[in-house]
Scaffold this motif. Sequence first.
Motif: not given
Length: 329
Positions: A22-28
Amino acid sequence: MPQDLEFKLPPVTCKEDGEPRRVGIELEFTGLTLEQTAAAVQEALGGELSRTSASERVLQVDGLGTFNIELDWDFLKRQALKAEEEDEGGAQWMDLLSQAASLVVPLEVVCPPIAIGELHRLHRMVDGLRRAGAVGTENSPLAAFGVHLNPEIPRLEAATIGAYLRAFGLLQWWLVDAHRVDLSRKISPYIDLYPEDYVKLLVEQAPPAMGQLFDDYLEHNATRNRALDLLPLLAQIDGERVRQTVVDPKIKARPTFHYRLPNCQIEKADWSLAGSWNLWWLVEQLASREDELQALGAAFVEHWRPLLGLNRGAWLEYVGRWLNDRGWG
């Protein structure tokens, strides 16, 4: 429609227990208030939205998990929480600051870990935020907005970690160019590259055991401010050892890499999260091929000049040709 809509599958798609990686993504980004952001994400993905504090919202989406939506400013969040606890009009105070935040304070959507094969489901979220007015890296010289990728490691062992370190170290200068990392982010301390001497050590030494891998990494990279931050991964293995060297409460143990190079260009119609992921995919490709790692490592040593270090211009050209020759560029 954005280009690179397809998230490329890496050579290893499952962990050693057979479960999908799985991949966690943080979007700013900025340009919206907290409420506008939460509404846009909910409209795109559905789910149940709740308010956890004046500066945070949580969205539960069936089949995906928990999305945290927050103002990414620690001082702002602390003051809002304090005002709420002391019944000093925290909500009203926060509303005013939230409006100001749309100009200078990043908002952040922290996605749950999602199977690589399901990442395409995030396209609707990005499109919804773009339509709502979200803007990214190039629209604020004050905040180095970006995208953080947190892919799970296939195997939690020294050989696998070392392969990824070598792969990223050899590609890191080329990746900065390929991502077209914005100047505001280049001059920030948050995405510093690994030192040249550390990359040379990685490619010249025999694959280290876990203890030596810890020693070398913490000697050269005792900071969260790396384009590929391994401290969360190392903390997952031995948190006490990490904390003895790096005192930082933001280090959270997790069996993932923390890749921080990509810009956020969410306001552009031809930008997508897949484009950011597909450059990281090159690290995945190289890390899985020991023969290619050794070949590129040998070329790196050939580009090393005594006293002067790496000839970066020549190395960038070489890596570009090398990737193209393999159909990866």
